[in-house]
Scaffold this active site. Structure first.
Site, PDB file in Angstrom:
ATOM      1  N   ASP A  29      16.348  15.621  95.209  1.00 43.63           N
ATOM      2  CA  ASP A  29      15.896  15.672  93.821  1.00 43.63           C
ATOM      3  C   ASP A  29      14.630  16.502  93.612  1.00 43.63           C
ATOM      4  OD1 ASP A  29      13.989  14.090  94.995  1.00 43.63           O
ATOM      5  OD2 ASP A  29      14.446  12.304  93.834  1.00 43.63           O
ATOM      6  N   ARG A  74      10.975  10.304  88.493  1.00 51.62           N
ATOM      7  CA  ARG A  74      12.133  11.153  88.207  1.00 51.62           C
ATOM      8  C   ARG A  74      12.330  11.285  86.703  1.00 51.62           C
ATOM      9  NH1 ARG A  74      16.374  11.056  92.052  1.00 51.62           N
ATOM     10  NH2 ARG A  74      17.771  11.205  90.269  1.00 51.62           N
ATOM     11  N   TYR A 107      10.693   5.631  98.259  1.00 49.33           N
ATOM     12  CA  TYR A 107      10.979   5.714  99.694  1.00 49.33           C
ATOM     13  C   TYR A 107      10.211   4.575 100.342  1.00 49.33           C
ATOM     14  CZ  TYR A 107      13.009  10.386  99.232  1.00 49.33           C
ATOM     15  OH  TYR A 107      13.803  11.441  98.896  1.00 49.33           O
ATOM     16  N   PRO A 158      13.030  13.594 104.134  1.00 52.47           N
ATOM     17  CA  PRO A 158      13.076  14.081 102.758  1.00 52.47           C
ATOM     18  C   PRO A 158      11.734  13.970 102.038  1.00 52.47           C
ATOM     19  CG  PRO A 158      13.932  11.862 102.849  1.00 52.47           C
ATOM     20  CD  PRO A 158      13.532  12.224 104.256  1.00 52.47           C
TER      21      PRO A 158
END
Lengths: 628, 628
Positions: free
Chosen positions: B47, B261, B269, B347
């Site tokens: 993302d 987001r 996370y 990530p």
């Protein structure tokens, strides 16, 4: 004959008509738009968008395409006669926009069709299409006071006639600045093509020769001038270095104005100094002029630079400058006129289409407020008040500009001519006016100066909110404050609450919050009970806390509708923007409040203390219906 | 079995695949894309878009929607244990991007589906659709040197199988950072669903478990770590003030990273510090983990702040960090692998999808050049050279970051822990790397340092052209120079010609112009005869003349393809931007030239004198085919 009903009927789908239609349609108002032209005009007409109009289009989400497709006029060039008087030379270049608070430091030019399409596309998304070719044949306003005072009544009756086949009205030229007579329309006898529309409100946005205006018996005040001009849209070949700048040429061979347009297109305004024979009492015999004649004048005017026209002009016309304003902009606040129907003037300042769109931008939210039962009908009186005054100022400015630009330049032979300094000074001093950002609406029920907080900065009651960058506290994202003031028919309350890390200020925020939640507050009184909390008033908190420590949780949960409503006045992480809003707006450490009208103009400015004293409640009580 | 032919076959329609497919399709290359998933992934996966990737997307005209829809990460917050070690407190906030030349001073987050849709929409406009669900079942590269050296041959053969009905492969999770095994696909015997594709080039962009990579026998170097993490996309309710900032939490109850987001969505996370029992030789048993378990760890990690999860998570997974790079990125420069097929890593720096898209952004123009017969096939060798080096740097950075972030914070009890200063310093020094703007490609046939002009500024051979605002002379419109460097497979030649009002400079411009028009110049030698003058090389002139006097006609007519190709380095009319390009780029008064590769990276920098001496011609002769 078929009878039908709608809240608002708009006659004319030019810029004024579609601005209003789109504004109403996106808010779910029952609205219809009719136009006599079988399709949208393919070329010509108005093309200039001033900085304030870009701001307005942006507030409707319509500016992106305009900015991408239009030409941007950043610089203006001035040419005057060479010392020997035979040709021209560049005297100077200067920024085209002279308005320091302007968000866009340039003007845009784009063909009127593309500009109207911005609105037509948006209207389509809201299910609204222009009905064409349709003409009105009869208009009647009820004179029954009971009906006129009934918010549920439909006191205006308009008969519409759908044109078909040979009677279709092919308008080659309906532009505001031409005086060509409208083609006469023969009406078919077929009654099936007729419809009787009952409307709560009617808007006549039907151009300089407005049928609505004539039906209402509203007169135009003002006169035709003796200045005859030609305008031609073309793609020339030239060695003239300023062909992509707006350029004013004062030449002994006639004045000329260059307006660069989208792509390689150029609009030329060319004075026909020796063409007074063409005019006859304000009417112009266009058949006596040819494109070749116009382009030959352009060639002489631009000597010693060469300009050739390898292609046919895309559009051209001739016109006499006429400067007139309607004596009133509405009848019984039930039928309104807007745009060219209200004011005609010379096109050279590029203000016509802007004035038209801003007329109905001013009107639309007022209609919405009254139709939704939020505001008293007398709110609609402010349309005539605000926009007629503006139109008169516009005509006064245009008189000065047109005289000065049509006049000969000062030379050794002609010391009475227009000097470069004089001409440039006019454009500079009227910079805010020509940018559209200098508009100052006069005091009224919705525009109330008088607070001590107002006046020390650029946030001024009666003017549009000038741009400033503020940071959204929760994610430190910079926002142009104008982007938070969407044209969504809502009021925006900007609460400047100072440094929320100071106990004194947070106590004040809490007190203001308590006041807002009390039954006597405007928020509770004028928000319909069944509506969302921010249906009428969107509250934004603008702190003055450093971004490194500011928390959106500083504003108590009950007062913030969402994390995205909390801002602070600090420099963005790029170090380049933001942090000046309080200072530039003239807001002190103790904070203050501004009530921003749905059209982006400041209606009220006061201190937080005054909010606690009920001043803001009082302001709204002047025109809002209590739902309690 | 049906046989068919195409220039490029792309296997895998993830970010690396669609970046390449779109770049080729918009240039009219014969390309096909297949993907095993029946439809685009609905949620989850990557993302994060770093600033350089925004620049790249912008160069394809794809950034607007991304910028409008994505969350903008401006600020990063750091939380560490409170002195008593029981909870956390904010240590500091700092800008998330630490790269001074970056055009966008923020990162973007948006779900991978929306990002892929940017490309899919653009591909559709060029008539290209992803064929799915389709899997490759056989791949063969010709070992006949004659065939491999024949530019018209199709030396790669791939058998494709269209999945149907029950055999459809429903991939719940193909993300790069999970180690869940791919569902096994049973092949139908029906030959009608099979097709033998003959391709000039094949790209394997088929993810971390790449079938293409396995077929080619390419190994991954590197290892799995012992760090187990969970990731969950959710809309939490919280009083945590940094929930809309990227936040790194070092807590004694486990580390946690918050990634805001689009909308109100948040990605968390979460380190599963006590979950080593879940792992088994790099494979993770996901069935032992539940969303509740993950969210409880998050709650403990964020104490004393409250975080609740009133809604079901939108997506979640667990993974072991694995850090591996493929030993080679192509075989015989006929089959390439890109994206997760080449590199897997943690990530948390949000770099994975960026590395993937930039792999094929690097490859696409090289394929186009070779397919069009403009460049020698050896140009394709630079793909492996440039992108493998980058991938190795990426893994090295990721090792440092992942270790530091998975480690415990320094406390009174644990003085060996990771200090806040240490952690923040890593992010600061690697700012250019994590922004993507610090990438430096090593010397090769297309990247030739060594000119005296290079190195004194931010315009550096092997790096992307950094942003600067310059003015278009004809209309004084400010342009970001990056906006002139579109990803259109063309070279951009930036001729910095100094002050064009000086006789010396205009003489130099004319000399350069003469050289360009001579048969020995790169412009004449490497532009195909039948092609447009700017088909391969777009020449931009950047003067250093004041805007008030600069004329686009200063550049002789034969040298300018259009008025829009002449620029000057001066301050814009708003007084706020522009005027620093020469200084910042390290270009002196005498000017210079930069050859910008079609992917926006500087290939060559030299003086105008060196142009006259043929240095630029020599540079291009290293990899371009002469059409003379």
């Amino acid at each position: 004959m078929k009878d039908s009903y709608c809240d608002v009927l708009i006659i004319g789908a030019g810029p004024a008509g579609v601005m209003c239609a789109n504004a109403l349609a996106r808010e779910g108002i029952s609205v219809r738009v009719v136009d006599k032209r079988p399709e949208n005009i393919p070329a010509g007409q108005a093309d200039g968008i001033q900085p304030r109009t870009i701001e307005v289009l942006h507030s409707y989400g319509l500016a992106d395409k305009l900015l991408a497709e239009g030409a941007h006029l950043n610089m203006m060039a001035y040419y005057n006669p060479t010392p020997d008087g035979k040709g021209i030379e560049r005297t100077s270049r200067a920024p085209d926009v002279n308005a320091p608070t302007t968000r866009y430091q340039y003007k845009i030019t784009l063909n009127q069709t593309a500009i109207e399409d911005l609105f037509l596309n948006s209207m389509r998304q809201n299910g609204l299409h222009v009905e064409r070719p349709v003409i009105p044949t009869n208009l009647k306003i009820s004179d029954d006071e009971t009906v006129l005072n009934d918010s549920k009544a439909y006191p205006v009756e308009v008969t519409l006639h759908r044109l078909s086949g040979p009677e279709t009205c092919t308008m080659n030229d309906t532009s505001s600045h031409t005086n060509v007579v409208d083609p006469t329309v023969e009406l078919a006898a077929d009654n099936e093509l007729d419809e009787r529309v009952h409307a709560k409100y009617v808007l006549g946005a039907d151009g300089a020769h407005s049928w609505v205006r004539n039906q209402l018996g509203i007169k135009l005040e003002g006169e035709h001038t003796k200045h005859i001009w030609a305008v031609v849209d073309c793609v020339p070949e030239t060695n003239f270095p300023d062909i992509r700048n707006r350029t004013a040429i004062h030449s002994n061979n006639g004045s000329c104005m260059i307006i660069p347009r989208e792509g390689d297109l150029v609009r030329l305004y060319i004075q026909l100094a020796d063409a007074e024979d063409l005019a006859n009492g304000g009417r112009l015999d266009k058949s006596l002029v040819t494109p070749d004649r116009i382009m030959n004048v352009a060639k002489r005017s631009m000597y010693p630079y060469k300009i050739e026209f390898p292609h046919e002009p895309i559009w051209w016309t001739v016109y006499i400058i006429s400067q007139r304003v309607a004596t009133q902009f509405s009848v019984k606040e039930r039928v309104f006129i807007a745009g060219d129907a209200c004011h005609t003037h010379s096109p050279k300042a590029g203000l016509g289409m802007n004035a038209s769109m801003n007329d109905t931008h001013n009107l639309a939210w007022k209609l919405i407020h009254v139709l939704r039962g939020w505001a008293f009908p007398k709110l609609l009186e402010t349309y005539d008040l605000e926009r007629k005054k503006f139109a008169q100022d516009l005509i006064n400015f245009d008189r000065k500009l047109a005289d000065m630009f049509s006049g000969k330049a000062v030379t050794a032979d002609n010391m009475d001519g227009v000097s470069h300094e004089e001409f440039q000074a006019l454009l500079r001093t009227e910079g805010g006016f020509t940018a559209g950002t200098g508009i100052q609406y006069q005091p009224s029920i919705i525009t109330q100066p008088g607070s001590t907080t107002s006046g020390s900065g650029i946030l001024v009651v009666g003017q549009r909110v000038p741009p400033q960058v503020i940071l959204r506290v929760a994610d430190c994202r910079p926002f142009e404050i104008q982007d938070l003031l969407k044209s969504d028919a809502k009021w925006k309350l900007l609460f400047f609450v100072g440094d929320c890390k100071l106990e004194k200020q947070i106590a004040l925020v809490n007190a203001v919050g308590e006041h807002l939640q009390s039954p006597s507050s405007f928020l509770k009184r004028y928000t319909p009970k069944e509506a969302a909390a921010d249906a009428v008033f969107l509250i934004l908190w603008i702190a003055r806390t450093q971004k490194e420590v500011a928390d959106y949780t500083d504003v108590p949960k009950g007062l913030r509708s969402h994390w995205s409503t909390i801002y602070t006045d600090d420099v963005a992480v790029d170090g380049k923007k933001g942090g000046d809003a309080y200072e530039n707006y003239g807001i002190g450490h103790a904070g203050g409040v501004a009530a921003v009208r749905p059209d982006g103009y400041v209606g009220y400015v006061g201190s937080l203390k005054e909010v606690l004293d009920g001043h803001l409640d009082e302001y709204f009580s002047g025109f809002m219906f209590s739902s309690l």
